[in-house]
Design a protein around this motif. Sequence first.
Motif, PDB file in Angstrom:
ATOM      1  N   ASP A  19     -29.466 -35.299  30.161  1.00  0.00           N
ATOM      2  CA  ASP A  19     -29.932 -34.049  30.782  1.00  0.00           C
ATOM      3  C   ASP A  19     -30.099 -32.905  29.793  1.00  0.00           C
ATOM      4  OD1 ASP A  19     -29.829 -35.376  33.310  1.00  0.00           O
ATOM      5  OD2 ASP A  19     -27.708 -34.893  33.455  1.00  0.00           O
ATOM      6  N   GLY A  20     -30.335 -33.211  28.528  1.00  0.00           N
ATOM      7  CA  GLY A  20     -30.592 -32.170  27.537  1.00  0.00           C
ATOM      8  C   GLY A  20     -29.372 -31.404  27.075  1.00  0.00           C
ATOM      9  N   ILE A  21     -28.207 -31.962  27.268  1.00  0.00           N
ATOM     10  CA  ILE A  21     -26.970 -31.304  26.832  1.00  0.00           C
ATOM     11  C   ILE A  21     -26.643 -31.761  25.413  1.00  0.00           C
ATOM     12  CG2 ILE A  21     -24.475 -31.153  27.235  1.00  0.00           C
ATOM     13  CD1 ILE A  21     -25.110 -31.466  30.244  1.00  0.00           C
ATOM     14  N   TRP A  22     -26.273 -30.801  24.576  1.00  0.00           N
ATOM     15  CA  TRP A  22     -25.821 -31.081  23.215  1.00  0.00           C
ATOM     16  C   TRP A  22     -24.402 -30.571  23.069  1.00  0.00           C
ATOM     17  CZ3 TRP A  22     -28.286 -33.847  19.488  1.00  0.00           C
ATOM     18  CH2 TRP A  22     -29.625 -34.154  19.728  1.00  0.00           C
ATOM     19  N   SER A  91     -16.406 -27.985  19.594  1.00  0.00           N
ATOM     20  CA  SER A  91     -16.436 -26.590  19.146  1.00  0.00           C
ATOM     21  C   SER A  91     -17.550 -25.782  19.799  1.00  0.00           C
ATOM     22  CB  SER A  91     -16.575 -26.524  17.621  1.00  0.00           C
ATOM     23  OG  SER A  91     -17.740 -27.203  17.202  1.00  0.00           O
ATOM     24  N   ASP A  92     -18.542 -26.456  20.396  1.00  0.00           N
ATOM     25  CA  ASP A  92     -19.661 -25.734  21.021  1.00  0.00           C
ATOM     26  C   ASP A  92     -20.436 -26.703  21.907  1.00  0.00           C
ATOM     27  OD1 ASP A  92     -21.297 -23.561  21.573  1.00  0.00           O
ATOM     28  OD2 ASP A  92     -22.514 -23.791  19.767  1.00  0.00           O
ATOM     29  N   TRP A  93     -21.218 -26.140  22.826  1.00  0.00           N
ATOM     30  CA  TRP A  93     -22.137 -26.947  23.619  1.00  0.00           C
ATOM     31  C   TRP A  93     -23.318 -26.108  24.029  1.00  0.00           C
ATOM     32  CZ3 TRP A  93     -18.736 -28.335  28.502  1.00  0.00           C
ATOM     33  CH2 TRP A  93     -18.402 -27.198  29.212  1.00  0.00           C
ATOM     34  N   SER A  94     -24.408 -26.778  24.383  1.00  0.00           N
ATOM     35  CA  SER A  94     -25.589 -26.095  24.909  1.00  0.00           C
ATOM     36  C   SER A  94     -26.186 -26.964  26.001  1.00  0.00           C
ATOM     37  CB  SER A  94     -26.610 -25.832  23.794  1.00  0.00           C
ATOM     38  OG  SER A  94     -27.115 -27.044  23.289  1.00  0.00           O
ATOM     39  N   GLY A  95     -26.854 -26.307  26.938  1.00  0.00           N
ATOM     40  CA  GLY A  95     -27.455 -27.022  28.053  1.00  0.00           C
ATOM     41  C   GLY A  95     -26.562 -27.117  29.263  1.00  0.00           C
ATOM     42  N   VAL A  96     -25.355 -26.579  29.183  1.00  0.00           N
ATOM     43  CA  VAL A  96     -24.425 -26.561  30.313  1.00  0.00           C
ATOM     44  C   VAL A  96     -24.494 -25.161  30.911  1.00  0.00           C
ATOM     45  CG1 VAL A  96     -22.032 -26.860  31.066  1.00  0.00           C
ATOM     46  CG2 VAL A  96     -22.929 -28.240  29.175  1.00  0.00           C
ATOM     47  N   LEU A  97     -24.810 -25.100  32.200  1.00  0.00           N
ATOM     48  CA  LEU A  97     -25.026 -23.811  32.854  1.00  0.00           C
ATOM     49  C   LEU A  97     -23.976 -23.549  33.926  1.00  0.00           C
ATOM     50  CD1 LEU A  97     -28.897 -24.088  33.356  1.00  0.00           C
ATOM     51  CD2 LEU A  97     -27.648 -23.098  31.422  1.00  0.00           C
ATOM     52  N   GLU A  99     -22.917 -21.377  37.599  1.00  0.00           N
ATOM     53  CA  GLU A  99     -23.524 -21.320  38.928  1.00  0.00           C
ATOM     54  C   GLU A  99     -24.757 -20.421  38.979  1.00  0.00           C
ATOM     55  OE1 GLU A  99     -20.343 -20.468  38.268  1.00  0.00           O
ATOM     56  OE2 GLU A  99     -19.277 -22.207  39.001  1.00  0.00           O
ATOM     57  N   ASP A 100     -24.814 -19.410  38.100  1.00  0.00           N
ATOM     58  CA  ASP A 100     -25.928 -18.463  38.090  1.00  0.00           C
ATOM     59  C   ASP A 100     -27.037 -18.863  37.134  1.00  0.00           C
ATOM     60  OD1 ASP A 100     -24.546 -16.832  39.930  1.00  0.00           O
ATOM     61  OD2 ASP A 100     -23.432 -15.882  38.295  1.00  0.00           O
ATOM     62  N   GLY A 101     -26.911 -20.016  36.494  1.00  0.00           N
ATOM     63  CA  GLY A 101     -27.933 -20.476  35.570  1.00  0.00           C
ATOM     64  C   GLY A 101     -27.796 -19.931  34.161  1.00  0.00           C
ATOM     65  N   HIS A 102     -26.677 -19.299  33.868  1.00  0.00           N
ATOM     66  CA  HIS A 102     -26.408 -18.781  32.523  1.00  0.00           C
ATOM     67  C   HIS A 102     -25.631 -19.831  31.726  1.00  0.00           C
ATOM     68  CE1 HIS A 102     -26.748 -15.069  35.023  1.00  0.00           C
ATOM     69  NE2 HIS A 102     -27.615 -14.795  34.044  1.00  0.00           N
ATOM     70  N   PRO A 103     -25.681 -19.780  30.398  1.00  0.00           N
ATOM     71  CA  PRO A 103     -24.889 -20.730  29.606  1.00  0.00           C
ATOM     72  C   PRO A 103     -23.406 -20.653  29.979  1.00  0.00           C
ATOM     73  CG  PRO A 103     -26.460 -19.584  28.203  1.00  0.00           C
ATOM     74  CD  PRO A 103     -26.512 -18.916  29.552  1.00  0.00           C
ATOM     75  N   LEU A 106     -17.340 -22.338  27.057  1.00  0.00           N
ATOM     76  CA  LEU A 106     -16.542 -23.521  26.749  1.00  0.00           C
ATOM     77  C   LEU A 106     -15.102 -23.209  27.157  1.00  0.00           C
ATOM     78  CD1 LEU A 106     -16.761 -26.335  25.535  1.00  0.00           C
ATOM     79  CD2 LEU A 106     -16.353 -25.343  23.292  1.00  0.00           C
ATOM     80  N   SER A 107     -14.852 -23.272  28.458  1.00  0.00           N
ATOM     81  CA  SER A 107     -13.546 -22.927  29.021  1.00  0.00           C
ATOM     82  C   SER A 107     -12.991 -24.123  29.778  1.00  0.00           C
ATOM     83  CB  SER A 107     -13.681 -21.739  29.981  1.00  0.00           C
ATOM     84  OG  SER A 107     -14.430 -22.128  31.128  1.00  0.00           O
ATOM     85  N   ARG A 108     -11.726 -24.067  30.097  1.00  0.00           N
ATOM     86  CA  ARG A 108     -11.103 -25.171  30.826  1.00  0.00           C
ATOM     87  C   ARG A 108     -11.810 -25.453  32.150  1.00  0.00           C
ATOM     88  NH1 ARG A 108      -4.544 -25.245  29.986  1.00  0.00           N
ATOM     89  NH2 ARG A 108      -4.676 -26.172  27.902  1.00  0.00           N
ATOM     90  N   LEU A 109     -12.217 -24.411  32.854  1.00  0.00           N
ATOM     91  CA  LEU A 109     -12.884 -24.614  34.129  1.00  0.00           C
ATOM     92  C   LEU A 109     -14.150 -25.439  33.962  1.00  0.00           C
ATOM     93  CD1 LEU A 109     -13.225 -24.066  37.154  1.00  0.00           C
ATOM     94  CD2 LEU A 109     -14.396 -21.943  36.535  1.00  0.00           C
ATOM     95  N   TYR A 110     -14.993 -25.074  33.002  1.00  0.00           N
ATOM     96  CA  TYR A 110     -16.254 -25.787  32.828  1.00  0.00           C
ATOM     97  C   TYR A 110     -16.063 -27.130  32.127  1.00  0.00           C
ATOM     98  CZ  TYR A 110     -18.596 -21.869  34.867  1.00  0.00           C
ATOM     99  OH  TYR A 110     -19.010 -20.914  35.756  1.00  0.00           O
TER     100      TYR A 110
END
Length: 148
Positions: A19-22, A91-97, A99-103, A106-110
């Motif tokens: 799904d385009g996640i890095w 250390s980082d991620w991208s493509g994970v949004l 609920e509002d569609g914002h990046p 990198l927290s425990r919840l997400y």
Amino acid sequence: MAVRLGKTNLVPGAVKFPDGIWVTMRRANSSDLEDAEAEAGKLIAGLIEGAETLSEFGLGESEGNDFSDLEQAFGKSQFLTLAMVFERVVSDWSGVLDEDGHPAPLSRLYIGRFLLDPIYRGEFRKSAYARLYEVISEGNGSAASPTG
């Protein structure tokens, strides 16, 4: 750049997920796993005594925290171990949004929400534990000595 053969590469690299996640991560080593297992064990022990720390990973009361079932406690301990390895090696991620569609941060919840998806969880486990699986399958990860 030099690489020590037989040792976990501690330099993070980009790993492609569906799904385009890095995810920028390094491979987990045995210390990462042992430390995560110890921390997860402490959290589960605390939960059995009434603490509610699973909510930090997005697992609240709605998931059911009845630890009279040891199999359920073991399953949550495995999940927490994986989440804590994630904290150590990513250390980082991208493509994970969010609920509002914002990046998503990198927290425990997400991290918890990410790992609740069986596809992402499986991909992470495969990527993070790749070197550990090799070491386990080879015994101690070292070549046989000339004398056997």
